[in-house]
Design a protein around this motif. Sequence first.
Motif, short mmCIF file in Angstrom:
data_model
loop_
_atom_site.label_atom_id
_atom_site.label_comp_id
_atom_site.label_asym_id
_atom_site.label_seq_id
_atom_site.Cartn_x
_atom_site.Cartn_y
_atom_site.Cartn_z
N PHE A 1 0.86 -1.17 0.12
CA PHE A 1 0.11 0.02 0.07
C PHE A 1 0.93 1.25 0.08
CE2 PHE A 1 -2.41 3.48 2.37
CZ PHE A 1 -3.31 3.78 1.38
N PRO B 1 5.02 6.18 -2.52
CA PRO B 1 5.12 4.84 -3.07
C PRO B 1 4.67 3.58 -2.33
CG PRO B 1 7.41 6.32 -2.66
CD PRO B 1 6.33 6.78 -2.10
N GLU C 1 4.81 0.27 -0.15
CA GLU C 1 5.47 -0.51 0.80
C GLU C 1 4.81 -1.53 1.16
OE1 GLU C 1 7.49 1.71 3.74
OE2 GLU C 1 6.75 3.75 2.80
N LYS D 1 3.20 0.47 6.08
CA LYS D 1 2.58 1.78 5.67
C LYS D 1 1.71 1.95 6.93
CE LYS D 1 2.81 4.99 2.68
NZ LYS D 1 4.18 5.49 2.45
#
Lengths: 319, 319, 319
Positions: free
Chosen positions: C285, C288, C290, C295
Amino acid sequence: MTLPESFTLQDFAAFLGREFVGDPNIPITGVNVIHKVQPGDLTFVDFHKYYDRSLDSAASVIIIDKPDVKVPAGKGLIISSNPFSDFTKLLRRFRPFEPSYQNISPTATIGEGTHLQPGVVVGNHCTIGKNCLIHANVTICDYSIIGDNVIIHPNTVIGGDAFFFKTRNGDNYHYEKMPSAGRVIIEDDVEIGSCCTIDRGATGDTVIGQGTKLDNLVHIAHGAVLGKNVLIAAQVGIAGKTIVEDEVIMWGQVGVNKELVIGRKAVILATSAVSKSLEGGKTYFGAPAEEARQKWKEMAALRHLPELIKRMKDADGQA
Amino acid sequence: MTLPESFTLQDFAAFLGREFVGDPNIPITGVNVIHKVQPGDLTFVDFHKYYDRSLDSAASVIIIDKPDVKVPAGKGLIISSNPFSDFTKLLRRFRPFEPSYQNISPTATIGEGTHLQPGVVVGNHCTIGKNCLIHANVTICDYSIIGDNVIIHPNTVIGGDAFFFKTRNGDNYHYEKMPSAGRVIIEDDVEIGSCCTIDRGATGDTVIGQGTKLDNLVHIAHGAVLGKNVLIAAQVGIAGKTIVEDEVIMWGQVGVNKELVIGRKAVILATSAVSKSLEGGKTYFGAPAEEARQKWKEMAALRHLPELIKRMKDADGQA
Amino acid sequence: MTLPESFTLQDFAAFLGREFVGDPNIPITGVNVIHKVQPGDLTFVDFHKYYDRSLDSAASVIIIDKPDVKVPAGKGLIISSNPFSDFTKLLRRFRPFEPSYQNISPTATIGEGTHLQPGVVVGNHCTIGKNCLIHANVTICDYSIIGDNVIIHPNTVIGGDAFFFKTRNGDNYHYEKMPSAGRVIIEDDVEIGSCCTIDRGATGDTVIGQGTKLDNLVHIAHGAVLGKNVLIAAQVGIAGKTIVEDEVIMWGQVGVNKELVIGRKAVILATSAVSKSLEGGKTYFGAPAEEARQKWKEMAALRHLPELIKRMKDADGQA
């Protein structure tokens, strides 16, 4: 929108059945929303944020709902209880919807060497230049102007209506449509991907500058102006009246808010959300977009934040 | 999906070649997925999360893969080793694919004053009201219902199939399609942009409420219900069965997860990702979306985080 | 792109009017960009990053702008002041644009039991398998290959050109188009939603693997390869040459950068932006993207950051 012939303040007041103030013979040669007016234009205002701007603008005639306002020198006012609706009446008079009954309107002009694939629909009063390739099932709506050597990929729509409504508050809350009287202008050497939507301006022009390339599923809203050799990757959306200067690059899924200026040679990285104007020559990232270098620092720092908070809590517990 | 005539538990069990439990004469008047069932409906269940919900639901008959379950009073069960596939057999029986051989199906009803531009395709059993304008290359699929004064811009698709598959795990991992038997209902005074996709419900209805306006490239999934005077900017996506109440505003590129409720007059700022239901009357931002005021604070704080971490490291070094 | 017959180094050097180095009879059986070359291929190089890669590649002949380079054993070089333009000349020779004058090209092959709804356009040299359903206003461009039991929803575009340009810097800054000579290959049992865009490869193939399902408004760029039983929700965009392995799931509005590998059974949550290759079997998710667990921790921590900074400032003030 430029009028086909010149009218006067008196003509339009009579057409609308409204009182006017000023020289009855003030000539009116265009009908435009306030964002882009010039001498000879009629515009309208009905919102506190825009009264001064409208009265101080280059417009020659203003439809206004304030009967007591001081008329600026050389201008005319049409006094209306409903400036928005009166304005749309004028747009509908000069740009009535004209139905099409065949794929290529007989009023369209199509240049030598241009090929239209099956299923293409070209509306009324369109001009397409030379050596263009318009792929299958593309729709080109009325009044669009397309230059030479333009490629448009399948199922793209050029010149759909502006998404422009007036909110009518109160018991009968609803949205009132601004009919679209503007155009799309696509300059030479442009390439536009599949399933893109380039809306016409409300009264002005949406412009795609010479040499600009758009990937698939790109949305360009009413009145946006893209410069020359702009590169726009797939699924980007650019809101109304934003100016994108020459050689800007936007990677995939970028969103850009309305009425901004994106400076020359700016690069906007994928999925960024641009909420304010951006200086040219720099690289941006994030939602909201900032200079990428700053954003990378924030991202790196954020990765350490959970550990940082844990350590602070532990320290609190020990103290 | 409402059936064209009433059937019985016995009829459907025989059609499927399955045993049943309960009064053979229980009437069946509709076939619907569990999310929206009423008395007279047949539904199905094959997943532990939904057994109780299905047996306790208003449905009259349930296709189920548990032969030993206690039959609720007044209900019938069809015992099946494969409830999903049996359910799809019934959908295909009553909503078989009907090919079209001409642009406007002879079974479509089109109201007075409605104009269809070139390239429009209207499927079987569709109804379009009065004074609508359907722009070029729009596709309106079978069973869609469109009210009066509706505008649909070019190349939009109304009534494509629900994106609804059953995952078949194991050695032969694959997705099995739920055929779409639901409809799209578009109420009066709606305007829909170019290249939008409004999917039909799996068995129920996708609804776009009166006066609602959608910009370009908007995706509305199966069974979503939009209220009246909702405003949706370009490239927004709303997942299946989500309810959007009256006068909600979503700006560009917003994504909304499935089966949520977005409360009346909520405003969702551009590019937000909505992962839970939202209370009405407030403004939201971010991915995942939170109240905008809270999100702005986080964004401002994040900008200071790199410096904060640096200072803490320096302090650690000094200690 | 595989050539219809075998040519030689000498043939192509003569066609281009260029000098060559190496055995004049080296056979050339394909013309491909460097990302996917095999023995018998001609490729080109004009960029410092790729000289070694091209000379060390499996390609038999390389158009190159370095006259002094050492020729690898068994290979041939065509010395050109403009390798990109020479390469495009060859592509245009073997894949000239062929206009269509009817909806279904007479050179297309369409299998038994396949139904095309009204407004479908099928280009030249296309093959469509058995029992497919191609919905209204779909455009299938030249050289596309579609398997059996494929469903394509309305207004989708299969095989639009690759978004692939060479930047020409200097006074006459502009983008030079790489003509598309590749194909789209759609395997059996695939379903593709409405208003999707699946681009053909520049010289290779874009592949949608068996059993894969795409929702609406999905963009798949040139040369991307999706495995079997991949599930892609609405408005996802996948950039050029990315490989998506079997049984990957991407939820709505995900963006994936170019030339990545997304491992088998990876799950990417809605609105994520994937900027690097991802290991299979995990859930991701963010922007950028991860691992989702990491996240979520960052998101939770971020919620406490404004308070944390306030407390630190208060502490500073007290000290």
